[in-house]
Design an enzyme around this catalytic site. Structure first.
Site, PDB file in Angstrom:
ATOM      1  N   SER A   1       0.871  -1.164   0.000  1.00 20.89           N
ATOM      2  CA  SER A   1       0.000   0.000   0.000  1.00 20.89           C
ATOM      3  C   SER A   1       0.907   1.212   0.000  1.00 20.89           C
ATOM      4  O   SER A   1       1.675   1.411   0.931  1.00 20.89           O
ATOM      5  CB  SER A   1      -0.884  -0.003   1.243  1.00 20.89           C
ATOM      6  OG  SER A   1      -1.611   1.194   1.286  1.00 20.89           O
ATOM      7  N   ARG A   2       0.835   1.999  -1.057  1.00 24.99           N
ATOM      8  CA  ARG A   2       1.815   3.080  -1.189  1.00 24.99           C
ATOM      9  C   ARG A   2       1.404   4.358  -0.460  1.00 24.99           C
ATOM     10  O   ARG A   2       2.154   5.297  -0.439  1.00 24.99           O
ATOM     11  CB  ARG A   2       2.079   3.368  -2.663  1.00 24.99           C
ATOM     12  CG  ARG A   2       2.966   2.314  -3.305  1.00 24.99           C
ATOM     13  CD  ARG A   2       3.403   2.712  -4.694  1.00 24.99           C
ATOM     14  NE  ARG A   2       2.407   2.366  -5.677  1.00 24.99           N
ATOM     15  CZ  ARG A   2       2.344   1.195  -6.299  1.00 24.99           C
ATOM     16  NH1 ARG A   2       3.222   0.272  -6.021  1.00 24.99           N
ATOM     17  NH2 ARG A   2       1.411   0.949  -7.180  1.00 24.99           N
ATOM     18  N   VAL A   3       0.212   4.411   0.106  1.00 26.38           N
ATOM     19  CA  VAL A   3      -0.196   5.589   0.855  1.00 26.38           C
ATOM     20  C   VAL A   3      -0.630   5.213   2.250  1.00 26.38           C
ATOM     21  O   VAL A   3      -0.292   5.866   3.231  1.00 26.38           O
ATOM     22  CB  VAL A   3      -1.436   6.268   0.212  1.00 26.38           C
ATOM     23  CG1 VAL A   3      -1.661   7.623   0.832  1.00 26.38           C
ATOM     24  CG2 VAL A   3      -1.320   6.353  -1.272  1.00 26.38           C
TER      25      VAL A   3
END
Ligand SMILES: Nc1ncnc2c1ncn2[C@@H]1O[C@H](COP(=O)(O)OP(=O)(O)OP(=O)(O)O)[C@@H](O)[C@H]1O
Ligand SMILES: [Mg+2]
Length: 507
Positions: free
Chosen positions: A364-366
């Site tokens: 999950s990049r955020v």
């Protein structure tokens, strides 16, 4: 002798007198060719992209390809009666859908027509299916979490409001279930859920709807269906129409979650339309704009700034892979468009590890920054412990009995894996998740057998409600875990662990 003119005649005469005579311009084209779900049209020079076209028999389509001499038109409904040579008229309007609260709790097709056999949907507004994505200054950072109720997602790959997270995996690995479980978890939240089924089998749509109706808060959901037997045009517009319906809530300062199940089928429909309208095929025979059509769709998911009302639209698009091949064209495109992916693995699924999330490939990049602080604190080093365990497990598989610290790590890892399993349609509350993480990280579960750990996980929510009700309430209200609440949770869990330990002695 003068005769009185009857009323009907007088009004007819008035109508004739007031009718505007003289030349009137009408844009009229001609059907040159018909394909499966598409028509090629000549003579309509000033049609816009996505403009709705009306055929002389009353059928509708929209312009998808504008070539200098021929227009590629996609039928919105099955158009069996259209023939070569028929007249076609531009309407000057783009495809639009009804938006509003009246859609909540309904099952509709991509034009907002009811599919649930209930009354017609009365709304005041219709919005176009293609709307510009919010610009940079209209956006805010993604900082608030979406509580998905799925432990592996909330702890390891947290989702934020306004984020786009791809769910990707092979056929029948629990993709739809993961997404519908996240929607079910919103029964206690302020989020509106929109489920868009594109090209799905009717039976699997039925299952998703049943799950939402039985376990979720269906009155706050919209289900849009363009099944595999629908006209390609309907399937093509479905994701855009679904996002437009969700944007209505976002633009009013509300929060919405849209699930698009799935974009691989949508890409296939796009390819079919492109090939029938003779656009040049590119990689895997998809036309060159397949990246753009998905990017412009998913860019509409956003967290809006305070000036724009602070609403959010979170997107969970789904993509199907073939034999786990993430580097195929459509999955790689979607991975690069979204802010993270949850990868589901067939082997894990068949070993019974459900949800079958591959923690090595998922990211999950955020969301990590948005994770509820209480959850992050309770998880502690869980991610690292689990990653180390998975590596160790591979090394020790053939190597006899490990000793000492390694043995402890393996034991802990197996228990982490056991609590990350979760039955379908049973999302956890934040406080349940915090308690489970506390239990495993404090070593409370280490003496239990794996079966007892599974029983512990399943019985925990009801035990906590009974034995630690105040602490549970405090966590859900304040989002914090103070010393007192922690002690109450640990006491209740110790009791449960002792019971289960007695029933099934640790191995
Ligand atoms: N967490 C779970 N626990 C138990 N069973 C599950 C779980 N998740 C999924 N399943 C079961 O696995 C099967 C496949 O799930 P699902 O339909 O969600 O997969 P899918 O990847 O969406 O499949 P498709 O490729 O057909 O769309 C279903 O029968 C579902 O009930
Ligand atoms: Mg599915």
């Amino acid at each position: 002798m003068p005769v009185d003119t009857p009323d009907w005649l007088a009004s007819a005469q008035r109508a004739v007198r007031s009718a505007a005579l003289g030349p009137r311009s009408e844009h009229r084209g001609r059907v040159e060719e018909i394909g499966d779900g598409v028509a090629m049209i000549s003579g309509l020079r000033d049609v816009r992209l996505d403009e709705v076209l009306r055929f002389e028999g009353g059928q509708f389509g929209f312009a998808r390809v504008l070539d200098p001499d021929l227009i590629g038109c996609v039928f919105i409904d099955a158009a069996t009666k259209v023939e070569s040579g028929d007249a076609v008229f531009g309407t000057g309007e783009v495809v639009s859908v009804p938006v509003g609260d009246a859609l909540l709790g309904r099952i509709v097709d991509p034009l907002g027509r009811p599919l649930d056999g209930k009354a017609a949907i009365e709304v005041e507004e219709r919005w176009p299916i293609e709307r510009p994505a919010p610009s940079i200054i209209e956006r805010d950072l993604v900082t608030e979490p979406v509580q998905t109720g799925i432990l592996v997602m909330d702890t390891l790959f947290a989702l934020g409001r306004g984020q786009r997270e791809l769910i990707v995996g092979d056929h029948s690995t629990g993709k739809t279930t993961l997404a519908t479980d996240a929607m079910i978890a919103q029964r206690d939240s302020d989020m509106i859920c929109v489920y868009v089924a594109v090209g799905q089998k009717t039976s699997s749509v039925r299952r998703a709807v049943d799950a939402l109706q039985a376990h979720g808060n269906f009155a706050r959901c919209i289900v849009m269906v363009a099944g595999s037997a629908s006209a390609p045009g309907l399937q093509w517009i479905a994701p855009y129409a679904g996002v437009t319906m969700a944007e209505y809530f976002r633009d009013r300062g509300g929060h919405a979650l849209v699930v698009i199940d799935d974009l691989s089928k949508h890409a296939a429909t796009h390819r079919e339309i492109a090939l029938l309208t003779r656009q040049s095929p590119g990689r895997e025979a998809y036309p060159g704009d397949v990246f753009y059509i998905h990017a412009r769709l998913l860019e509409r998911a956003a967290k809006l700034s305070q000036e724009r009302g602070g609403g959010s639209l979170t997107a969970l698009p789904i993509a199907e892979t073939d034999a786990g091949n993430l580097s195929a064209y459509i999955p790689t495109n979607l991975i690069s468009i979204t802010d993270g992916q949850i990868v589901l693995d067939t082997d894990l699924f068949h070993q019974g590890q459900k949800p079958a999330v591959d923690v090595g490939l998922s990211v999950s990049r955020v969301g990590g920054k948005t994770q509820a602080p209480v959850l992050r604190e309770a998880a502690g080093t869980l991610r690292l412990d689990y990653a180390q365990f998975l590596e160790l497990e591979v090394f020790t598989r053939f190597g006899g009995m490990p000793e000492g610290r390694v043995r402890e790590q393996l034991k802990r890892g197996e228990r982490i894996r056991a609590i990350l399993r979760q039955p379908q349609n049973a999302p956890l509350r934040l406080a349940d998740e915090v308690a489970l993480l506390l239990a495993v990280q404090s070593g409370l579960l280490d003496p239990l057998s794996l079966d007892a750990v599974a029983a512990f996980r399943d019985k925990l929510p009801e035990n906590l409600d009974r034995d630690a009700a105040d602490a549970m309430r405090a966590i859900s209200e304040t989002g914090e875990l103070d010393q007192e609440a922690r002690a109450a949770l640990m006491a209740a869990m110790n009791r449960l662990a002792t019971q289960l330990g007695d029933a099934e002695p640790a191995t």
